[in-house]
Design a protein around this motif. Structure first.
Motif, PDB file in Angstrom:
ATOM      1  N   GLN A  34       0.830  -1.213   0.000  1.00 43.72           N
ATOM      2  CA  GLN A  34       0.000   0.000   0.000  1.00 43.72           C
ATOM      3  C   GLN A  34       0.864   1.263   0.000  1.00 43.72           C
ATOM      4  O   GLN A  34       0.544   2.246  -0.675  1.00 43.72           O
ATOM      5  N   MET A  35       1.975   1.201   0.736  1.00 43.17           N
ATOM      6  CA  MET A  35       2.893   2.356   0.761  1.00 43.17           C
ATOM      7  C   MET A  35       3.434   2.622  -0.648  1.00 43.17           C
ATOM      8  O   MET A  35       3.575   3.767  -1.074  1.00 43.17           O
ATOM      9  N   ILE A  36       3.731   1.538  -1.372  1.00 39.49           N
ATOM     10  CA  ILE A  36       4.230   1.684  -2.749  1.00 39.49           C
ATOM     11  C   ILE A  36       3.154   2.290  -3.633  1.00 39.49           C
ATOM     12  O   ILE A  36       3.404   3.233  -4.393  1.00 39.49           O
ATOM     13  N   VAL A  37       1.927   1.764  -3.525  1.00 43.99           N
ATOM     14  CA  VAL A  37       0.817   2.276  -4.341  1.00 43.99           C
ATOM     15  C   VAL A  37       0.601   3.766  -4.047  1.00 43.99           C
ATOM     16  O   VAL A  37       0.438   4.575  -4.967  1.00 43.99           O
ATOM     17  N   ASP A  38       0.641   4.120  -2.767  1.00 43.08           N
ATOM     18  CA  ASP A  38       0.406   5.525  -2.397  1.00 43.08           C
ATOM     19  C   ASP A  38       1.454   6.441  -3.030  1.00 43.08           C
ATOM     20  O   ASP A  38       1.147   7.546  -3.445  1.00 43.08           O
ATOM     21  N   LYS A  39       2.703   5.973  -3.083  1.00 42.23           N
ATOM     22  CA  LYS A  39       3.745   6.856  -3.605  1.00 42.23           C
ATOM     23  C   LYS A  39       3.943   6.723  -5.127  1.00 42.23           C
ATOM     24  O   LYS A  39       4.185   7.706  -5.810  1.00 42.23           O
ATOM     25  N   TYR A  40       3.850   5.483  -5.625  1.00 43.28           N
ATOM     26  CA  TYR A  40       4.240   5.258  -7.033  1.00 43.28           C
ATOM     27  C   TYR A  40       3.108   4.813  -7.949  1.00 43.28           C
ATOM     28  O   TYR A  40       3.317   4.670  -9.151  1.00 43.28           O
ATOM     29  N   GLY A  41       1.935   4.523  -7.388  1.00 42.29           N
ATOM     30  CA  GLY A  41       0.818   4.091  -8.227  1.00 42.29           C
ATOM     31  C   GLY A  41       0.668   2.576  -8.248  1.00 42.29           C
ATOM     32  O   GLY A  41       1.391   1.864  -7.547  1.00 42.29           O
ATOM     33  N   PRO A  42      -0.302   2.077  -9.052  1.00 43.51           N
ATOM     34  CA  PRO A  42      -0.662   0.663  -9.024  1.00 43.51           C
ATOM     35  C   PRO A  42       0.519  -0.278  -9.311  1.00 43.51           C
ATOM     36  O   PRO A  42       1.363   0.017 -10.163  1.00 43.51           O
ATOM     37  N   ILE A  43       0.539  -1.385  -8.585  1.00 40.20           N
ATOM     38  CA  ILE A  43       1.635  -2.358  -8.709  1.00 40.20           C
ATOM     39  C   ILE A  43       1.738  -2.911 -10.135  1.00 40.20           C
ATOM     40  O   ILE A  43       2.834  -3.028 -10.686  1.00 40.20           O
ATOM     41  N   THR A  44       0.592  -3.242 -10.720  1.00 45.19           N
ATOM     42  CA  THR A  44       0.631  -3.790 -12.088  1.00 45.19           C
ATOM     43  C   THR A  44       1.280  -2.797 -13.057  1.00 45.19           C
ATOM     44  O   THR A  44       2.047  -3.187 -13.931  1.00 45.19           O
ATOM     45  N   THR A  45       0.982  -1.528 -12.879  1.00 43.95           N
ATOM     46  CA  THR A  45       1.568  -0.504 -13.764  1.00 43.95           C
ATOM     47  C   THR A  45       3.084  -0.419 -13.553  1.00 43.95           C
ATOM     48  O   THR A  45       3.852  -0.302 -14.506  1.00 43.95           O
TER      49      THR A  45
END
Ligand code: S3P
Length: 162
Positions: A34-45
Motif C-alpha cells: 500500500q505504501m508503494i501504491v500511495d507513492k508510485y501508483g498501481p503495482i501492475t503498472t
C-alpha cells in the motif's frame, strides 16, 4: 513491543491477519504494498512500465521506513527476495511466516490480474511457491501454519509469540 513483520506467499493472509492482529494488540498496521501504491501508483503498472527490479527497489525503500515503531507490518510476498530486506526485518522486529499450502493459496487467489507474479501457468506458480517456501523458512523467527484455522486463532497464536 518490536514491530511484527508478516511474511508469506501471495494470498497467505498477511493483510487480513495483520488487521486482526493490530486490533488485538492495539497497534497500527502498515502494508508495504500500500505504501508503494500511495507513492508510485498501481503495482501492475509499475511491473509493466518499469519491471520487477524497480518494484523491488521501491519495496526496500518502504521497508526501511518501518523500523523502530510498535506496529504490524504486512509485507509483499517477494520481500524475502532481497537479503538486505531479510536482514532489516530480523534486526528490527519479529519475523513471522504465514505458511499456507499451495492448495489454499490457489483457491483463495483464483485468477488475479492484480498480482503480476501470479502467472497464468500453474507450473510457474508452483515453481515460485516452492522456491519462496525456503526463503520464508530461512527468514522467519517463527512459522504459523494457517490452513484450516480461523483468522482469530492465527492472530492469537502470533500475539502469544511475543
Ligand atoms: C509479490 C506479491 C504481492 C506484491 C507484488 C509482488 C510477490 O504482494 O508485492 O505483486 O513477489 O510475491 P502480496 O503478497 O500481498 O500479494
Amino acid at each position: 513491543m518490536k514491530p511484527i513483520y508478516l511474511i508469506g506467499f501471495m494470498g497467505s493472509g498477511k493483510s487480513t491477519i495483520g488487521e486482526r492482529l493490530c486490533t488485538k494488540l492495539d497497534v497500527p498496521l502498515v502494508d508495504t504494498d500500500q505504501m508503494i501504491v500511495d507513492k508510485y501508483g498501481p503495482i501492475t503498472t509499475i511491473f509493466q512500465e518499469h519491471g520487477e527490479q524497480i518494484f523491488r527497489k521501491y519495496e526496500t525503500e518502504m521497508l526501511k521506513r518501518t523500523g523502530g515503531m510498535e506496529q504490524i507490518v504486512s509485507t509483499g510476498g517477494g520481500m524475502v527476495e532481497r537479503e538486505e530486506n531479510v536482514a532489516f526485518m530480523t534486526h528490527h522486529g519479529l519475523v513471522v511466516h504465514l505458511n499456507a499450502s499451495m492448495n489454499a493459496i490457489a483457491s483463495r487467489l483464483g485468477e488475479d490480474p492484480n498480482r503480476p507474479l501470479w502467472g497464468k501457468d500453474s507450473s510457474e506458480r508452483v515453481r515460485l511457491y516452492n522456491r519462496r517456501k525456503d526463503l520464508y523458512t530461512e527468514a522467519a523467527d517463527a512459522t504459523v501454519l494457517t490452513d484450516n484455522k480461523s483468522i482469530e486463532a492465527i492472530a492469537e497464536e502470533i500475539a502469544d509469540l511475543q
